[in-house]
Design a protein around this motif. Structure first.
Motif, PDB file in Angstrom:
ATOM      1  N   ASN A  80       0.843  -1.194   0.000  1.00  0.00           N
ATOM      2  CA  ASN A  80       0.000   0.000   0.000  1.00  0.00           C
ATOM      3  C   ASN A  80       0.883   1.250   0.000  1.00  0.00           C
ATOM      4  O   ASN A  80       1.347   1.699   1.023  1.00  0.00           O
ATOM      5  N   VAL A  81       1.120   1.809  -1.185  1.00  0.00           N
ATOM      6  CA  VAL A  81       2.013   2.953  -1.356  1.00  0.00           C
ATOM      7  C   VAL A  81       1.283   4.270  -1.125  1.00  0.00           C
ATOM      8  O   VAL A  81       1.835   5.218  -0.584  1.00  0.00           O
ATOM      9  N   LEU A  82       0.029   4.338  -1.537  1.00  0.00           N
ATOM     10  CA  LEU A  82      -0.767   5.552  -1.429  1.00  0.00           C
ATOM     11  C   LEU A  82      -2.181   5.166  -1.007  1.00  0.00           C
ATOM     12  O   LEU A  82      -2.767   4.249  -1.573  1.00  0.00           O
ATOM     13  N   SER A  83      -2.718   5.845  -0.005  1.00  0.00           N
ATOM     14  CA  SER A  83      -4.062   5.553   0.469  1.00  0.00           C
ATOM     15  C   SER A  83      -4.832   6.867   0.508  1.00  0.00           C
ATOM     16  O   SER A  83      -4.412   7.814   1.177  1.00  0.00           O
ATOM     17  N   VAL A  84      -5.949   6.929  -0.218  1.00  0.00           N
ATOM     18  CA  VAL A  84      -6.658   8.192  -0.386  1.00  0.00           C
ATOM     19  C   VAL A  84      -8.167   8.004  -0.276  1.00  0.00           C
ATOM     20  O   VAL A  84      -8.713   7.049  -0.800  1.00  0.00           O
ATOM     21  N   ALA A  85      -8.805   8.937   0.391  1.00  0.00           N
ATOM     22  CA  ALA A  85     -10.263   9.032   0.413  1.00  0.00           C
ATOM     23  C   ALA A  85     -10.622  10.427  -0.086  1.00  0.00           C
ATOM     24  O   ALA A  85      -9.914  11.397   0.203  1.00  0.00           O
ATOM     25  N   PHE A  86     -11.714  10.534  -0.832  1.00  0.00           N
ATOM     26  CA  PHE A  86     -12.141  11.816  -1.391  1.00  0.00           C
ATOM     27  C   PHE A  86     -13.611  12.048  -1.095  1.00  0.00           C
ATOM     28  O   PHE A  86     -14.432  11.169  -1.316  1.00  0.00           O
ATOM     29  N   ARG A  87     -13.911  13.212  -0.543  1.00  0.00           N
ATOM     30  CA  ARG A  87     -15.308  13.613  -0.336  1.00  0.00           C
ATOM     31  C   ARG A  87     -15.635  14.676  -1.367  1.00  0.00           C
ATOM     32  O   ARG A  87     -15.210  15.815  -1.266  1.00  0.00           O
ATOM     33  N   PRO A  88     -16.379  14.304  -2.415  1.00  0.00           N
ATOM     34  CA  PRO A  88     -16.723  15.284  -3.441  1.00  0.00           C
ATOM     35  C   PRO A  88     -17.731  16.306  -2.922  1.00  0.00           C
ATOM     36  O   PRO A  88     -18.570  15.983  -2.088  1.00  0.00           O
ATOM     37  N   ALA A  92     -15.682  22.531  -4.118  1.00  0.00           N
ATOM     38  CA  ALA A  92     -14.876  22.315  -2.917  1.00  0.00           C
ATOM     39  C   ALA A  92     -14.349  20.883  -2.912  1.00  0.00           C
ATOM     40  O   ALA A  92     -13.656  20.485  -3.816  1.00  0.00           O
ATOM     41  N   GLY A  93     -14.736  20.123  -1.910  1.00  0.00           N
ATOM     42  CA  GLY A  93     -14.286  18.740  -1.774  1.00  0.00           C
ATOM     43  C   GLY A  93     -13.074  18.660  -0.857  1.00  0.00           C
ATOM     44  O   GLY A  93     -12.370  19.642  -0.631  1.00  0.00           O
ATOM     45  N   THR A  94     -12.875  17.471  -0.332  1.00  0.00           N
ATOM     46  CA  THR A  94     -11.757  17.242   0.572  1.00  0.00           C
ATOM     47  C   THR A  94     -11.102  15.920   0.210  1.00  0.00           C
ATOM     48  O   THR A  94     -11.775  14.935  -0.055  1.00  0.00           O
ATOM     49  N   ILE A  95      -9.794  15.935   0.212  1.00  0.00           N
ATOM     50  CA  ILE A  95      -9.011  14.717  -0.005  1.00  0.00           C
ATOM     51  C   ILE A  95      -8.243  14.421   1.276  1.00  0.00           C
ATOM     52  O   ILE A  95      -7.698  15.334   1.904  1.00  0.00           O
ATOM     53  N   TYR A  96      -8.214  13.157   1.631  1.00  0.00           N
ATOM     54  CA  TYR A  96      -7.398  12.683   2.742  1.00  0.00           C
ATOM     55  C   TYR A  96      -6.406  11.702   2.137  1.00  0.00           C
ATOM     56  O   TYR A  96      -6.811  10.708   1.526  1.00  0.00           O
ATOM     57  N   ALA A  97      -5.115  11.982   2.292  1.00  0.00           N
ATOM     58  CA  ALA A  97      -4.107  11.149   1.646  1.00  0.00           C
ATOM     59  C   ALA A  97      -3.001  10.752   2.615  1.00  0.00           C
ATOM     60  O   ALA A  97      -2.575  11.557   3.447  1.00  0.00           O
ATOM     61  N   ALA A  98      -2.556   9.516   2.480  1.00  0.00           N
ATOM     62  CA  ALA A  98      -1.406   9.018   3.236  1.00  0.00           C
ATOM     63  C   ALA A  98      -0.452   8.380   2.237  1.00  0.00           C
ATOM     64  O   ALA A  98      -0.877   7.762   1.257  1.00  0.00           O
ATOM     65  N   TRP A  99       0.826   8.547   2.456  1.00  0.00           N
ATOM     66  CA  TRP A  99       1.858   8.004   1.574  1.00  0.00           C
ATOM     67  C   TRP A  99       2.714   7.041   2.376  1.00  0.00           C
ATOM     68  O   TRP A  99       2.866   7.190   3.590  1.00  0.00           O
ATOM     69  N   GLU A 100       3.300   6.061   1.698  1.00  0.00           N
ATOM     70  CA  GLU A 100       4.201   5.135   2.375  1.00  0.00           C
ATOM     71  C   GLU A 100       5.317   5.914   3.074  1.00  0.00           C
ATOM     72  O   GLU A 100       5.620   7.050   2.718  1.00  0.00           O
ATOM     73  N   LEU A 101       5.946   5.298   4.050  1.00  0.00           N
ATOM     74  CA  LEU A 101       6.988   5.958   4.819  1.00  0.00           C
ATOM     75  C   LEU A 101       8.201   5.048   4.929  1.00  0.00           C
ATOM     76  O   LEU A 101       8.065   3.861   5.230  1.00  0.00           O
ATOM     77  N   GLY A 102       9.381   5.601   4.686  1.00  0.00           N
ATOM     78  CA  GLY A 102      10.616   4.850   4.864  1.00  0.00           C
ATOM     79  C   GLY A 102      10.926   3.921   3.714  1.00  0.00           C
ATOM     80  O   GLY A 102      10.321   3.980   2.645  1.00  0.00           O
ATOM     81  N   ALA A 103      11.896   3.035   3.956  1.00  0.00           N
ATOM     82  CA  ALA A 103      12.332   2.064   2.949  1.00  0.00           C
ATOM     83  C   ALA A 103      12.933   0.851   3.657  1.00  0.00           C
ATOM     84  O   ALA A 103      13.328   0.930   4.819  1.00  0.00           O
ATOM     85  N   GLY A 104      12.965  -0.255   2.936  1.00  0.00           N
ATOM     86  CA  GLY A 104      13.574  -1.465   3.474  1.00  0.00           C
ATOM     87  C   GLY A 104      12.907  -1.922   4.762  1.00  0.00           C
ATOM     88  O   GLY A 104      11.680  -1.962   4.870  1.00  0.00           O
ATOM     89  N   GLU A 105      13.710  -2.233   5.760  1.00  0.00           N
ATOM     90  CA  GLU A 105      13.205  -2.740   7.042  1.00  0.00           C
ATOM     91  C   GLU A 105      12.330  -1.730   7.784  1.00  0.00           C
ATOM     92  O   GLU A 105      11.496  -2.116   8.597  1.00  0.00           O
ATOM     93  N   SER A 106      12.501  -0.446   7.496  1.00  0.00           N
ATOM     94  CA  SER A 106      11.730   0.572   8.214  1.00  0.00           C
ATOM     95  C   SER A 106      10.498   1.046   7.433  1.00  0.00           C
ATOM     96  O   SER A 106       9.808   1.966   7.859  1.00  0.00           O
TER      97      SER A 106
END
Length: 124
Positions: A80-88, A92-106
């Motif tokens: 899961n590299v990118l996780s997004v929800a959108f309220r149209p 206007a509208g609102t986006i909620y976004a999360a991006w992957e964090l770190g690399a390798g073991e972390s």
């Protein structure tokens, strides 16, 4: 309802390129969580918080059956590299976004990180 890489509607799902693969089976397992999540919310009361919760729960966290938890020991099989929800909303509208964090073991999948709220009215 759409996530960033595909829709949840039956017509879109029927045309996935990965049908019959592990990704297909894993997605079907995770998407089966939709009915209980939606049923737990009163009709007409589905909020931004529930939308973020929904996309976070169904995001790939690895090979674990409990999708309500983030467990670092299973992240090596997550994707899961990118996780997004959108309220149209008109103009206007609102986006909620999360991006992957770190690399390798972390590395941490997006659905297990923090979501950023983006007010889209600036771009209308």
């Amino acid at each position: 309802l759409y996530r960033t890489n595909h829709g949840f509607d039956p017509e879109t799902i029927a045309h996935y390129q990965w049908n019959g693969t592990f990704a297909d089976q894993d997605s079907n397992t995770r998407y089966a969580l939709f009915p209980p999540i939606f049923d737990a919310v009163d009709l007409g009361a589905y909020s931004d918080d529930e939308a973020v919760y929904t996309v976070a729960v169904i995001g790939s966290k690895g090979t674990e059956d409990d999708f309500l938890k983030c467990n670092a020991s299973t992240y090596n099989s997550a994707n899961n590299v990118l996780s997004v929800a959108f309220r149209p909303e008109a103009n206007a509208g609102t986006i909620y976004a999360a991006w992957e964090l770190g690399a390798g073991e972390s590395w941490v999948p997006a659905c297990c990180g923090a979501y950023v709220k983006i007010d889209m009215s600036t771009w209308w």
